[in-house]
Each structure stands twice: as structure tokens, then as C-alpha cells.
Scaffold this active site. Structure first.
Site, PDB file in Angstrom:
ATOM      1  N   ASP A 109      39.389  39.975  58.452  1.00  0.00           N
ATOM      2  CA  ASP A 109      40.106  40.426  59.644  1.00  0.00           C
ATOM      3  C   ASP A 109      39.078  40.643  60.772  1.00  0.00           C
ATOM      4  O   ASP A 109      38.298  39.739  61.055  1.00  0.00           O
ATOM      5  CB  ASP A 109      40.927  41.681  59.285  1.00  0.00           C
ATOM      6  CG  ASP A 109      41.751  42.243  60.434  1.00  0.00           C
ATOM      7  OD1 ASP A 109      42.801  41.646  60.763  1.00  0.00           O
ATOM      8  OD2 ASP A 109      41.355  43.267  61.014  1.00  0.00           O
ATOM      9  N   HIS A 307      48.029  38.527  54.592  1.00  0.00           N
ATOM     10  CA  HIS A 307      46.827  38.827  55.368  1.00  0.00           C
ATOM     11  C   HIS A 307      45.736  39.537  54.560  1.00  0.00           C
ATOM     12  O   HIS A 307      44.554  39.368  54.846  1.00  0.00           O
ATOM     13  CB  HIS A 307      47.210  39.694  56.566  1.00  0.00           C
ATOM     14  CG  HIS A 307      46.066  40.040  57.458  1.00  0.00           C
ATOM     15  ND1 HIS A 307      45.401  39.087  58.204  1.00  0.00           N
ATOM     16  CD2 HIS A 307      45.443  41.231  57.722  1.00  0.00           C
ATOM     17  CE1 HIS A 307      44.439  39.673  58.909  1.00  0.00           C
ATOM     18  NE2 HIS A 307      44.441  40.965  58.616  1.00  0.00           N
TER      19      HIS A 307
END
Length: 328
Positions: A109, A307
């Protein structure tokens, strides 16, 4: 299917090391070549709990940091203290404080962007780079705040929402645990909103992000004890240090203007989730890897994955990561 190994407190060494931030907290396991693990938003060193023992078992010195503003690391005053250049300096300082001359850096991320920029600016220290979930996009292009302001029509993109100091904090602070649980669920493969549901990356006028988060269910990778760790950290520190990363994107754009279009040339790895909007929105960035990541030696999109890659698919991530490291 065998269960992933958790890093227990008895296996992991925790310490504070000096850095430009003041102090950086590191969690360390294993001996061998140094692999520096950098988390994203809103996480902490604990996001790498499955990777620390796996990398240690494979013969690496695995070190997960709390990025400045998070966990037990320092939280400097001033939004500008969270610009990318300062985070790169923190990473260099950690390598030096650990008595090493170089490292492989791996990020997820925001950590992927921090890792890529660290490799770009300090190739003398970071000899290879692994990127999880967020593809590399070279510095340059239009001003970020202007790009985000143009997204979503009448709705507001979450990055713009996060950029105004105090605004997201007012939404999150009354129920940090509940907000985190919803945010994690919104981006996880097994709990994310289905096709046609309102997109949790956008805010309605006068609304909140949380309105669109899944309620009352946790993704399979996150149990109540895991949530306790994350909630406990952010209830203690608040979210401002973490959110300040978003508030420096225009500063980063100006700071890195001299590196516009620059490739990262070291050996690199990319792992993404096929259901992660980070990989679909940035498909052009992935397609540009022959130019932007000429040293790419391993690239995988994990089917049915969201994610939170290294937590949703720890065994697959560990295998791909160690295979790449072993081949360096």
C-alpha cells in the site's frame, strides 16, 4: 490446508532505533540478508506477522517497521514532517542503525510507494524492491490534488477527503475500532461491496466514508484479536500521523520533480490482488513496467484476492516473496 504461522511475541525482537523522525520501532526476526518491510494505511508492523517467521525460516533477517506517525515510532509535529523525502531518510537510518550497509525493501500500500521511492533515491542502500498492491508510478505528471479533485463527479474521492486536516479524524475518532473494521472489510475480497454497490472509496456531499463500509462482519483474515492489535495502536496514537501521508502528496510531487519519469532499475517484484481497485485503476502503470521497472523479475496478480495481500493470502505471498529473494 496448513495454517499460516503467526509471529508470536516470543519470536520477535522489538526495539527502538534512532532516525530523523526521532525513533523508529522495529520488529525483527531471523538472521541473514536484511529485508525491510514497510506497511501501509491504516496498519503497523503487525501487518507483516505472517511474513516475519517465513522470511526468518528462509534465511533472512526480516525487519518490519512502524512508519513515522504509527505505533511506537515517533509522531513529529507538523504535516510537512510526513513528506516522502523524510520517510526515505527514516528507512536509510534504520538500515544503518541495524548495522547493515544495504537491504532489500518490501512495501505494501503506501509502504509500496515509500519502498519504491527509497529505491529510486537511494540505490546505494536498497539493492532490490518488492511492491505489494500498489504499482510503481514514476514521479511527475499533473499535480495530485488536482487529479483527485476531478474524480467522482458530485462525490469526493477518499484521498481528497483525507487531505483536509482534522476532517477524517472527526469521523474516525469516536469509534476507531469500528471504523478500522469497516475499512478493512471494504477492501477485502470476501467482504467488499459487490458490483453495483456504492463505491466505498467515495464520499457523498456532507457524508462519511463509513456510510459505505460493510457492517458487522470481519474478513476471514482478520479475527477479533488481530483487530484488537490495530485498534489498540490507533486508539493510543490517533490517526493524524497516518493521515498526514495523504496531506503531503503535493509536496512530494514538488520535491521529486527532478526525478520525473524516472525508472526504478534494481531487481523488483510486484504482487497484486486481482480484486483490488489499486491494481485495476492503475492497470496502465502495470502495463508500463517494462519501462518503469526494467529490473522486474517476478510479477503476479492473485486471483480472488483483495487489497490486504500479505494477510489475505499469507502462504502464497510468502512463497512468492521467498522465491524472489532466493533468486536475487
Amino acid at each position: 490446508m496448513p495454517q499460516p504461522v503467526h509471529a508470536t511475541s516470543t519470536d520477535v525482537t522489538h526495539r527502538l532505533v534512532p532516525a530523523p523522525a526521532g525513533r523508529i520501532h522495529v520488529a525483527e526476526q531471523g538472521t541473514g540478508p536484511l529485508v525491510l518491510l514497510v506497511h501501509g494505511f491504516p496498519e503497523c508492523w503487525y501487518s507483516w506477522r505472517h511474513q516475519l517467521p517465513a522470511l526468518a525460516a528462509a534465511g533472512y533477517r526480516a525487519v518490519a517497521v512502524d512508519v513515522r506517525g504509527y505505533g511506537r515510532s515517533s509522531r513529529p509535529e507538523g504535516v510537512e514532517s510526513y513528506r516522502m523525502l523524510e520517510l526515505v531518510e527514516d528507512n536509510v537510518a534504520v538500515v544503518e542503525a541495524l548495522g547493515e550497509r544495504d537491504a532489500v525493501i518490501v512495501g505494501h500500500d503506501w509502504g509500496a510507494t515509500i519502498a519504491a521511492t527509497s529505491a529510486l533515491l537511494r540505490p546505494d542502500v536498497f539493492r532490490a524492491v518488492g511492491l505489494l498492491s500498489v504499482p510503481y508510478t514514476p514521479p511527475g505528471g499533473p499535480k495530485p490534488s488536482e487529479v483527485f479533485a476531478g474524480m467522482g463527479g458530485p462525490e469526493e474521492f477518499y484521498v481528497s477527503y483525507f487531505q483536509e486536516p482534522g476532517r477524517a479524524e472527526a469521523e474516525i475518532e469516536p469509534d476507531v475500532r469500528g471504523w478500522l473494521a469497516g475499512f478493512y472489510a471494504a477492501l477485502s475480497a470476501d467482504t467488499m461491496p459487490g458490483p453495483g454497490a456504492p463505491d466505498p472509496h467515495f464520499v457523498t456531499p456532507g457524508g462519511t466514508l463509513r456510510e459505505r463500509f460493510p457492517a458487522d462482519r470481519l474478513p476471514a483474515w482478520l479475527d477479533e484479536s488481530d483487530l484488537d492489535v490495530y485498534a489498540g495502536e490507533f486508539e493510543r496514537t490517533g490517526l493524524t500521523g497516518a493521515l498526514n501521508r495523504y496531506r503531503n502528496m503535493d509536496r512530494d510531487w514538488a520535491d521529486l520533480a527532478g526525478h520525473g519519469g524516472a525508472p526504478v532499475t534494481q531487481p523488483s517484484l510486484f504482487l497484486g490482488g486481482a480484486l483490488d481497485p489499486s491494481t485495476t485503476w492503475l492497470a496502465d502503470a502495470i502495463a508500463a513496467y517494462p519501462t518503469t521497472l526494467p529490473g522486474l523479475t517476478s510479477s503476479h496478480l492473485l486471483d480472488g484476492c483483495g487489497h490486504w495481500l500479505q494477510q489475505e493470502r499469507p502462504q502464497e505471498t510468502n512463497r512468492l516473496l521467498t522465491e524472489w529473494l532466493d533468486a536475487l
